[in-house]
Design a protein around this motif. Structure first.
Motif, PDB file in Angstrom:
ATOM      1  N   LEU A 182      -0.998  -5.374  -8.099  1.00 46.35           N
ATOM      2  CA  LEU A 182      -1.596  -5.749  -7.093  1.00 46.35           C
ATOM      3  C   LEU A 182      -1.419  -4.912  -5.859  1.00 46.35           C
ATOM      4  CD1 LEU A 182       0.134  -9.273  -6.857  1.00 46.35           C
ATOM      5  CD2 LEU A 182      -2.085  -8.845  -7.384  1.00 46.35           C
ATOM      6  N   ALA A 183      -0.979  -3.719  -5.902  1.00 46.30           N
ATOM      7  CA  ALA A 183      -0.662  -2.602  -4.951  1.00 46.30           C
ATOM      8  C   ALA A 183      -1.911  -1.745  -5.059  1.00 46.30           C
ATOM      9  CB  ALA A 183       0.429  -1.734  -5.448  1.00 46.30           C
ATOM     10  N   GLU A 184      -1.922  -1.133  -3.956  1.00 50.23           N
ATOM     11  CA  GLU A 184      -3.222   0.066  -3.477  1.00 50.23           C
ATOM     12  C   GLU A 184      -2.464   1.254  -3.181  1.00 50.23           C
ATOM     13  OE1 GLU A 184      -7.018  -0.985  -1.471  1.00 50.23           O
ATOM     14  OE2 GLU A 184      -5.605  -2.734  -0.826  1.00 50.23           O
ATOM     15  N   VAL A 185      -2.791   2.363  -3.584  1.00 55.39           N
ATOM     16  CA  VAL A 185      -2.600   3.838  -3.482  1.00 55.39           C
ATOM     17  C   VAL A 185      -3.470   4.582  -2.764  1.00 55.39           C
ATOM     18  CG1 VAL A 185      -1.499   5.794  -4.709  1.00 55.39           C
ATOM     19  CG2 VAL A 185      -1.332   3.512  -5.617  1.00 55.39           C
ATOM     20  N   PRO A 229       8.691   0.074   0.634  1.00 58.23           N
ATOM     21  CA  PRO A 229       7.856  -0.314   1.370  1.00 58.23           C
ATOM     22  C   PRO A 229       8.312  -1.393   2.307  1.00 58.23           C
ATOM     23  CG  PRO A 229       7.324  -0.731  -0.988  1.00 58.23           C
ATOM     24  CD  PRO A 229       8.637  -0.174  -1.104  1.00 58.23           C
ATOM     25  N   SER A 230       7.731  -1.310   3.418  1.00 56.36           N
ATOM     26  CA  SER A 230       8.158  -1.921   4.581  1.00 56.36           C
ATOM     27  C   SER A 230       7.105  -2.399   5.640  1.00 56.36           C
ATOM     28  CB  SER A 230       8.912  -0.744   5.680  1.00 56.36           C
ATOM     29  OG  SER A 230       9.089  -1.538   6.836  1.00 56.36           O
ATOM     30  N   ALA A 231       7.248  -3.573   6.399  1.00 53.86           N
ATOM     31  CA  ALA A 231       6.283  -4.163   7.053  1.00 53.86           C
ATOM     32  C   ALA A 231       6.837  -4.433   8.524  1.00 53.86           C
ATOM     33  CB  ALA A 231       5.945  -5.608   6.885  1.00 53.86           C
ATOM     34  N   SER A 232       7.678  -3.012   8.873  1.00 53.23           N
ATOM     35  CA  SER A 232       8.249  -2.675  10.118  1.00 53.23           C
ATOM     36  C   SER A 232       7.181  -2.730  11.301  1.00 53.23           C
ATOM     37  CB  SER A 232       9.162  -1.872  10.168  1.00 53.23           C
ATOM     38  OG  SER A 232       9.416  -1.544  11.320  1.00 53.23           O
ATOM     39  N   ARG A 233       7.427  -3.280  12.353  1.00 49.48           N
ATOM     40  CA  ARG A 233       6.585  -3.114  13.542  1.00 49.48           C
ATOM     41  C   ARG A 233       6.672  -1.549  13.968  1.00 49.48           C
ATOM     42  NH1 ARG A 233       6.593  -8.355  17.331  1.00 49.48           N
ATOM     43  NH2 ARG A 233       6.006  -9.898  15.702  1.00 49.48           N
ATOM     44  N   VAL A 287      -0.089  -2.490   8.544  1.00 52.87           N
ATOM     45  CA  VAL A 287       1.046  -3.333   8.975  1.00 52.87           C
ATOM     46  C   VAL A 287       0.741  -4.322   9.963  1.00 52.87           C
ATOM     47  CG1 VAL A 287       3.304  -3.567  10.243  1.00 52.87           C
ATOM     48  CG2 VAL A 287       2.959  -1.840   8.325  1.00 52.87           C
ATOM     49  N   ARG A 288      -0.324  -3.969  10.926  1.00 57.66           N
ATOM     50  CA  ARG A 288      -0.797  -5.134  11.871  1.00 57.66           C
ATOM     51  C   ARG A 288      -1.575  -6.093  11.040  1.00 57.66           C
ATOM     52  NH1 ARG A 288      -3.227  -2.222  17.431  1.00 57.66           N
ATOM     53  NH2 ARG A 288      -1.482  -1.310  17.802  1.00 57.66           N
ATOM     54  N   GLY A 289      -2.349  -5.822  10.016  1.00 59.55           N
ATOM     55  CA  GLY A 289      -2.803  -6.707   9.119  1.00 59.55           C
ATOM     56  C   GLY A 289      -2.012  -7.530   8.202  1.00 59.55           C
ATOM     57  N   GLY A 290      -0.768  -7.288   7.983  1.00 61.39           N
ATOM     58  CA  GLY A 290       0.016  -8.132   7.385  1.00 61.39           C
ATOM     59  C   GLY A 290       0.506  -7.388   5.920  1.00 61.39           C
ATOM     60  N   GLU A 291       0.230  -6.190   5.894  1.00 61.40           N
ATOM     61  CA  GLU A 291       0.559  -5.577   4.677  1.00 61.40           C
ATOM     62  C   GLU A 291       2.041  -4.863   4.766  1.00 61.40           C
ATOM     63  OE1 GLU A 291      -1.361  -6.314   2.536  1.00 61.40           O
ATOM     64  OE2 GLU A 291      -3.340  -6.287   3.304  1.00 61.40           O
ATOM     65  N   ARG A 292       2.482  -4.377   3.460  1.00 59.90           N
ATOM     66  CA  ARG A 292       3.468  -3.436   3.549  1.00 59.90           C
ATOM     67  C   ARG A 292       3.263  -2.153   3.107  1.00 59.90           C
ATOM     68  NH1 ARG A 292       8.398  -5.557   0.066  1.00 59.90           N
ATOM     69  NH2 ARG A 292       6.798  -5.185  -1.666  1.00 59.90           N
ATOM     70  N   VAL A 293       3.855  -1.156   3.544  1.00 59.78           N
ATOM     71  CA  VAL A 293       3.638   0.203   3.367  1.00 59.78           C
ATOM     72  C   VAL A 293       4.727   1.122   2.992  1.00 59.78           C
ATOM     73  CG1 VAL A 293       2.610   2.427   4.382  1.00 59.78           C
ATOM     74  CG2 VAL A 293       1.764   0.293   5.100  1.00 59.78           C
ATOM     75  N   GLY A 294       4.518   1.938   1.735  1.00 58.24           N
ATOM     76  CA  GLY A 294       5.727   2.869   1.398  1.00 58.24           C
ATOM     77  C   GLY A 294       4.879   3.945   1.157  1.00 58.24           C
ATOM     78  N   VAL A 315       0.892  -1.320  -0.120  1.00 61.58           N
ATOM     79  CA  VAL A 315       0.110  -0.098   0.052  1.00 61.58           C
ATOM     80  C   VAL A 315       0.990   1.143   0.063  1.00 61.58           C
ATOM     81  CG1 VAL A 315      -1.775   1.233   1.075  1.00 61.58           C
ATOM     82  CG2 VAL A 315      -1.766  -1.275   1.231  1.00 61.58           C
ATOM     83  N   TRP A 316       0.716   2.104  -0.998  1.00 60.56           N
ATOM     84  CA  TRP A 316       1.399   3.332  -1.021  1.00 60.56           C
ATOM     85  C   TRP A 316       0.742   4.487  -0.707  1.00 60.56           C
ATOM     86  CZ3 TRP A 316       6.367   3.126  -2.544  1.00 60.56           C
ATOM     87  CH2 TRP A 316       7.110   2.028  -3.280  1.00 60.56           C
ATOM     88  N   ILE A 317       1.123   5.190   0.478  1.00 59.41           N
ATOM     89  CA  ILE A 317       0.332   6.298   1.110  1.00 59.41           C
ATOM     90  C   ILE A 317       1.239   7.368   0.714  1.00 59.41           C
ATOM     91  CG2 ILE A 317      -0.492   7.043   3.214  1.00 59.41           C
ATOM     92  CD1 ILE A 317      -0.618   4.312   4.354  1.00 59.41           C
TER      93      ILE A 317
END
Length: 315
Positions: free
Chosen positions: A176-179, A143-147, A129-136, A92-94
């Protein structure tokens, strides 16, 4: 020209300094909001290849016997497979708009649009990220799934070469990504529409959240008012501001409708959020739309503040 350049540099430095000073408070606020809405949310996890356990399921005929979890199966009359979380790099790109127009808060609110956009970006990233996604963040953070995703985003923005502008840079997110775009969207209509079209051309799905100050919705000005365009510094003085209110609201509605149509045509969702409303309100709505499946555009609804655009700020 040299004077204008010096002014622009000083303004950028002040904006950066303000952002750095506000960041600790915004991080804490984002974590508080994320925690308040986390319980009761349905996650976006799914089965697949990965390292973390997700669930057991019945063994299906034709599957390799190596997939059987014999320890779990020994406790029952059936064979079971130990499924792991899906980690197929769903990203997911924010994009939080941190341009000059976002550093605005009317007397009707206590928080700038910039601060609200950052709180929403951080809180949404925490939930994802709590739901298992990566965010960039496009052009700012991979993109990272860091806590520690919230701190990682904050640090990346502070150390970025330049603050994110009104619209994201041209890039091609994977299908497959979301923006997620978080900004006031006061750029010219054609620029906003073109940006959405470019981002959606790869097949990526997306969500647009227009973050507005209530004064930008209602135009509560009267008498002689000087408006200043924060990006260019241009000014406009109106002798009786109340006489242009109807035209202003009409132009805003036209601008917003064009963005909404483009978003819906691309099967993206569109939300309007006013900074006098709780951040948790739009966060819940946005997360629900993201969890509802790709390509599903919800029906139109009455959104708080859904109705106006703005081209300048009162000095």
């Amino acid at each position: 020209m040299e004077f204008e350049a010096d002014t622009a540099v000083r303004s950028a430095a002040q904006d950066a300094a303000g952002l750095i000073a506000a960041m600790p408070r915004l991080v804490l606020e984002a974590r508080r909001i994320a925690a308040s809405v986390y319980h009761g949310l349905h996650g976006r996890r799914r089965a697949g290849t990965g390292e973390n356990f997700w669930q057991y399921r019945r063994f299906n005929d034709g599957e390799p016997s190596s997939r059987v979890d014999w320890r779990r199966s020994a406790r029952d009359d059936h064979l079971y497979v130990r499924e792991r979380e899906w980690e197929a790099a769903h990203t997911v790109w924010i994009w939080p708009d941190l341009s000059a127009s976002m550093v605005f808060a009317s007397p009707l609110v206590w928080e700038t649009k910039r601060d609200r956009a950052l709180v929403l970006a951080f809180a949404l990233a925490e939930l994802l990220v709590r739901g298992g996604e990566r965010v960039g963040i496009p052009g700012v953070m991979n993109p990272s799934a860091s806590r520690r995703i919230v701190e990682k985003m904050a640090e990346s923005l502070i150390h970025a070469a330049s603050l994110p502008q009104s619209l994201p840079p041209a890039f091609a997110p994977s299908p497959l990504a979301e923006v997620v775009l978080l900004g006031d969207l006061w750029s010219p209509t054609r620029e906003v529409v073109a940006s959405l079209a470019g981002l959606a051309s790869s097949g990526a799905h997306g969500h647009v959240v227009q973050v507005c100050d209530p004064a930008e919705e209602t135009f509560p000005y009267s008498g002689r008012v000087e408006f200043r365009e924060p990006e260019s510094g241009a000014t406009l003085t109106i002798g009786r501001a109340e006489t242009v209110r109807a035209d202003y609201v009409a132009r805003v509605a036209t601008h917003r409708e064009a963005i909404r149509r483009e978003a819906e045509r691309r099967t993206w969702s569109f939300l309007v959020h006013r900074t006098d409303r709780p951040a948790s309100e739009v966060l819940l709505a946005l997360h629900a739309r993201m969890s509802g499946g790709h390509g599903a555009v919800p029906p139109r609804e009455g959104t708080a503040g859904d109705g106006a655009d703005q081209t300048g700020h009162a000095a």
